[in-house]
Write a protein that holds these residues in place. Structure first.
Motif, PDB file in Angstrom:
ATOM      1  N   CYS A 170      35.291  39.833  51.342  1.00 54.07           N
ATOM      2  CA  CYS A 170      36.378  38.544  51.200  1.00 54.07           C
ATOM      3  C   CYS A 170      36.509  37.937  49.794  1.00 54.07           C
ATOM      4  CB  CYS A 170      36.063  37.336  52.251  1.00 54.07           C
ATOM      5  SG  CYS A 170      34.651  36.569  52.039  1.00 54.07           S
ATOM      6  N   GLY A 171      35.703  38.080  48.961  1.00 54.97           N
ATOM      7  CA  GLY A 171      35.835  37.530  47.650  1.00 54.97           C
ATOM      8  C   GLY A 171      35.770  35.758  48.010  1.00 54.97           C
ATOM      9  N   THR A 172      37.043  35.192  47.045  1.00 54.34           N
ATOM     10  CA  THR A 172      37.101  33.808  47.196  1.00 54.34           C
ATOM     11  C   THR A 172      38.154  33.164  48.537  1.00 54.34           C
ATOM     12  OG1 THR A 172      39.186  33.946  45.946  1.00 54.34           O
ATOM     13  CG2 THR A 172      37.056  33.790  44.575  1.00 54.34           C
ATOM     14  N   GLY A 173      38.220  34.320  49.367  1.00 61.66           N
ATOM     15  CA  GLY A 173      38.668  33.825  50.568  1.00 61.66           C
ATOM     16  C   GLY A 173      40.090  33.955  50.624  1.00 61.66           C
ATOM     17  N   THR A 174      40.734  34.172  50.051  1.00 68.18           N
ATOM     18  CA  THR A 174      42.542  34.266  50.008  1.00 68.18           C
ATOM     19  C   THR A 174      42.894  35.021  51.081  1.00 68.18           C
ATOM     20  OG1 THR A 174      42.553  34.400  47.443  1.00 68.18           O
ATOM     21  CG2 THR A 174      44.441  34.874  48.583  1.00 68.18           C
ATOM     22  N   ASP A 175      42.482  36.172  51.508  1.00 68.42           N
ATOM     23  CA  ASP A 175      42.965  36.900  52.456  1.00 68.42           C
ATOM     24  C   ASP A 175      42.581  36.396  53.876  1.00 68.42           C
ATOM     25  OD1 ASP A 175      44.082  38.771  50.768  1.00 68.42           O
ATOM     26  OD2 ASP A 175      42.267  40.120  50.951  1.00 68.42           O
ATOM     27  N   ALA A 176      41.310  35.879  53.884  1.00 70.18           N
ATOM     28  CA  ALA A 176      40.910  35.114  55.077  1.00 70.18           C
ATOM     29  C   ALA A 176      41.549  33.937  55.669  1.00 70.18           C
ATOM     30  CB  ALA A 176      39.447  35.039  54.987  1.00 70.18           C
ATOM     31  N   CYS A 177      41.804  33.067  54.358  1.00 69.43           N
ATOM     32  CA  CYS A 177      42.757  31.835  54.693  1.00 69.43           C
ATOM     33  C   CYS A 177      43.941  31.988  55.208  1.00 69.43           C
ATOM     34  CB  CYS A 177      42.212  31.123  53.398  1.00 69.43           C
ATOM     35  SG  CYS A 177      40.648  30.319  53.238  1.00 69.43           S
ATOM     36  N   TYR A 178      44.562  32.998  54.483  1.00 65.49           N
ATOM     37  CA  TYR A 178      46.000  33.522  54.737  1.00 65.49           C
ATOM     38  C   TYR A 178      45.925  33.781  56.186  1.00 65.49           C
ATOM     39  CZ  TYR A 178      50.154  35.802  55.655  1.00 65.49           C
ATOM     40  OH  TYR A 178      51.592  36.458  56.106  1.00 65.49           O
ATOM     41  N   PHE A 179      45.107  34.675  56.671  1.00 60.93           N
ATOM     42  CA  PHE A 179      45.092  34.953  58.076  1.00 60.93           C
ATOM     43  C   PHE A 179      44.653  33.835  58.978  1.00 60.93           C
ATOM     44  CE2 PHE A 179      44.741  39.351  56.323  1.00 60.93           C
ATOM     45  CZ  PHE A 179      46.065  39.879  56.766  1.00 60.93           C
ATOM     46  N   ALA A 180      44.022  32.979  58.507  1.00 60.09           N
ATOM     47  CA  ALA A 180      43.447  32.216  59.545  1.00 60.09           C
ATOM     48  C   ALA A 180      44.795  31.118  59.705  1.00 60.09           C
ATOM     49  CB  ALA A 180      42.200  31.250  59.000  1.00 60.09           C
ATOM     50  N   SER A 181      45.389  30.755  58.653  1.00 58.25           N
ATOM     51  CA  SER A 181      46.676  30.025  58.820  1.00 58.25           C
ATOM     52  C   SER A 181      47.801  30.549  59.654  1.00 58.25           C
ATOM     53  CB  SER A 181      47.139  29.566  57.338  1.00 58.25           C
ATOM     54  OG  SER A 181      48.004  30.856  56.724  1.00 58.25           O
ATOM     55  N   ARG A 182      47.685  31.805  59.888  1.00 60.80           N
ATOM     56  CA  ARG A 182      48.760  32.390  60.727  1.00 60.80           C
ATOM     57  C   ARG A 182      48.128  32.459  62.301  1.00 60.80           C
ATOM     58  NH1 ARG A 182      53.678  32.856  58.545  1.00 60.80           N
ATOM     59  NH2 ARG A 182      54.200  34.965  59.500  1.00 60.80           N
ATOM     60  N   GLY A 183      47.078  32.092  62.448  1.00 63.54           N
ATOM     61  CA  GLY A 183      46.555  31.805  63.622  1.00 63.54           C
ATOM     62  C   GLY A 183      45.541  32.865  63.880  1.00 63.54           C
ATOM     63  N   TYR A 184      45.214  33.563  62.985  1.00 65.96           N
ATOM     64  CA  TYR A 184      43.959  34.723  63.477  1.00 65.96           C
ATOM     65  C   TYR A 184      42.631  33.836  63.495  1.00 65.96           C
ATOM     66  CZ  TYR A 184      47.404  38.276  62.380  1.00 65.96           C
ATOM     67  OH  TYR A 184      48.508  39.197  62.658  1.00 65.96           O
ATOM     68  N   LYS A 185      41.589  34.350  64.155  1.00 64.00           N
ATOM     69  CA  LYS A 185      40.305  33.973  63.921  1.00 64.00           C
ATOM     70  C   LYS A 185      39.640  35.032  63.209  1.00 64.00           C
ATOM     71  CE  LYS A 185      40.186  33.009  68.933  1.00 64.00           C
ATOM     72  NZ  LYS A 185      41.397  33.998  69.350  1.00 64.00           N
ATOM     73  N   VAL A 186      39.213  34.331  61.970  1.00 64.01           N
ATOM     74  CA  VAL A 186      38.583  35.279  60.758  1.00 64.01           C
ATOM     75  C   VAL A 186      37.214  34.948  60.204  1.00 64.01           C
ATOM     76  CG1 VAL A 186      39.274  36.082  58.509  1.00 64.01           C
ATOM     77  CG2 VAL A 186      40.975  35.229  59.644  1.00 64.01           C
ATOM     78  N   THR A 187      36.496  36.020  60.222  1.00 63.10           N
ATOM     79  CA  THR A 187      35.091  36.101  59.318  1.00 63.10           C
ATOM     80  C   THR A 187      35.206  36.427  58.372  1.00 63.10           C
ATOM     81  OG1 THR A 187      34.107  35.843  61.764  1.00 63.10           O
ATOM     82  CG2 THR A 187      32.776  36.266  59.645  1.00 63.10           C
ATOM     83  N   ILE A 224      31.471  33.272  47.845  1.00 62.09           N
ATOM     84  CA  ILE A 224      31.506  32.737  49.111  1.00 62.09           C
ATOM     85  C   ILE A 224      31.605  31.191  48.948  1.00 62.09           C
ATOM     86  CG2 ILE A 224      30.068  32.110  51.144  1.00 62.09           C
ATOM     87  CD1 ILE A 224      31.285  34.765  51.459  1.00 62.09           C
ATOM     88  N   LYS A 225      30.890  30.399  48.123  1.00 57.52           N
ATOM     89  CA  LYS A 225      31.037  29.169  47.679  1.00 57.52           C
ATOM     90  C   LYS A 225      32.451  28.642  47.580  1.00 57.52           C
ATOM     91  CE  LYS A 225      29.292  25.371  44.849  1.00 57.52           C
ATOM     92  NZ  LYS A 225      28.395  25.120  43.672  1.00 57.52           N
ATOM     93  N   GLN A 226      33.257  29.545  46.853  1.00 59.12           N
ATOM     94  CA  GLN A 226      34.590  29.050  46.380  1.00 59.12           C
ATOM     95  C   GLN A 226      35.500  29.498  47.806  1.00 59.12           C
ATOM     96  OE1 GLN A 226      36.019  28.365  43.356  1.00 59.12           O
ATOM     97  NE2 GLN A 226      33.834  28.203  42.825  1.00 59.12           N
ATOM     98  N   ALA A 227      34.892  30.356  48.516  1.00 59.11           N
ATOM     99  CA  ALA A 227      35.826  30.843  49.786  1.00 59.11           C
ATOM    100  C   ALA A 227      35.703  29.579  50.925  1.00 59.11           C
ATOM    101  CB  ALA A 227      34.964  32.163  50.492  1.00 59.11           C
ATOM    102  N   LYS A 228      34.588  29.080  50.769  1.00 62.45           N
ATOM    103  CA  LYS A 228      34.277  27.849  51.488  1.00 62.45           C
ATOM    104  C   LYS A 228      34.955  26.635  51.333  1.00 62.45           C
ATOM    105  CE  LYS A 228      29.526  29.335  53.438  1.00 62.45           C
ATOM    106  NZ  LYS A 228      28.030  28.814  53.793  1.00 62.45           N
TER     107      LYS A 228
END
Length: 272
Positions: free
Chosen positions: A63-80, A89-93
């Motif tokens: 996931c790197g810095t979480g760009t994709d994960a946060c995008y999908f979370a903002s669209r209503g997906y549940k993301v790990t 991971i620190k940046q992603a959090k």
């Protein structure tokens, strides 16, 4: 979710960890800020959203810095999101702070199974995470071991031949750059003095190594004729030509031969 067990990281992945730790703070500014990168992300996002309803769950395995994960979370997906780099991971959090349906943890998708009892609708590996490992069969086995039939896997990886790199390198009489992916051993650069071995995978090789567990449904290549993310100078200098070349890529990117010679290739597969 079940807690991931501690794992022993193979030597190349230890080098990968150190490299991406060194890059974590500047990653977004140097890579995600590129208009080409943003365009590619939008194309990948549209494919994901066509396949998985917004109530679905996604596991982002590098996931790197979480760009994709946060995008999908903002669209209503549940993301790990998981990544081998603690500093990524620190940046992603930090990026996902305050978002209830996204969580991040440090883990290697190669050394421990990140999936648990088929709870995910999609496993995503974006922008070359698969190129950090030489053999993809163990990765496919790890993913498949905890997923149910019909779950999607989307991987975006770098193939061993890139037409843009070859033409651009030859145009500058830089033969090392033109044919760098042809070498038996290739090492990543640009990580604050850290390096690690990169393994290029052809779409055919990825399909073959996934085949026991996943049925490949679609392959598309990106940046065949158009400039890839590291060629932003060309796009800024030639915006109309770059836009035309991007349209050509969109037309031919899923055709045989062309889908094997882009800067990145996307593969959509489904659990058997």
């Amino acid at each position: 979710m079940e807690k991931l067990k501690p794992h022993r990281i193979p030597s190349n992945l230890a080098a990968v960890t150190a490299a991406f730790d060194s890059y974590a703070v500047t990653y977004d500014a140097s890579f995600d800020s590129s208009a080409i990168t943003q365009r590619l992300r939008r194309k990948i996002y549209s494919i994901v959203e066509e396949l998985v309803p917004r109530s679905g769950s996604i596991l982002d395995i590098n996931c790197g810095t979480g760009t994709d994960a946060c995008y999908f979370a903002s669209r209503g997906y549940k993301v790990t999101g998981i990544d081998i780099s603690p500093k990524m991971i620190k940046q992603a959090k930090a990026k996902g702070a305050g978002m209830k349906n996204v969580r991040f943890r440090t883990a290697s998708f190669q050394s421990s199974s990140p999936t648990v009892e088929g709870k995910y609708d999609l496993i995503l590996s974006n922008f070359g995470g698969l190129n950090c490992v030489q053999r993809l069969e163990p990765v496919a086995r790890q993913i498949a071991s905890g997923t149910r039939q019909g779950v999607y896997f989307i991987g975006v990886f770098m193939p061993p031949h890139c037409l843009w790199e070859i033409v651009a390198g030859l145009g500058r009489f830089n033969f090392r750059s033109a044919f760098r992916r042809f070498k038996k051993r290739v090492f990543a650069t640009g990580f604050e003095g850290h390096t690690f071995q990169v393994f290029y995978h052809s779409p055919f090789s990825v399909s073959r190594q996934l085949d026991r567990w996943f049925r490949v449904e679609y392959i598309q290549s990106f940046n065949i004729f158009s400039p890839p993310p590291h060629a932003m100078h060309f796009q800024r200098s030639n915006p109309h030509l770059s836009a035309f070349l991007q349209r050509v890529d969109d037309l031919v990117g899923s055709f045989p031969v062309f889908r094997s010679i882009g800067d990145h290739a996307l593969i959509v597969a489904r659990r058997r």
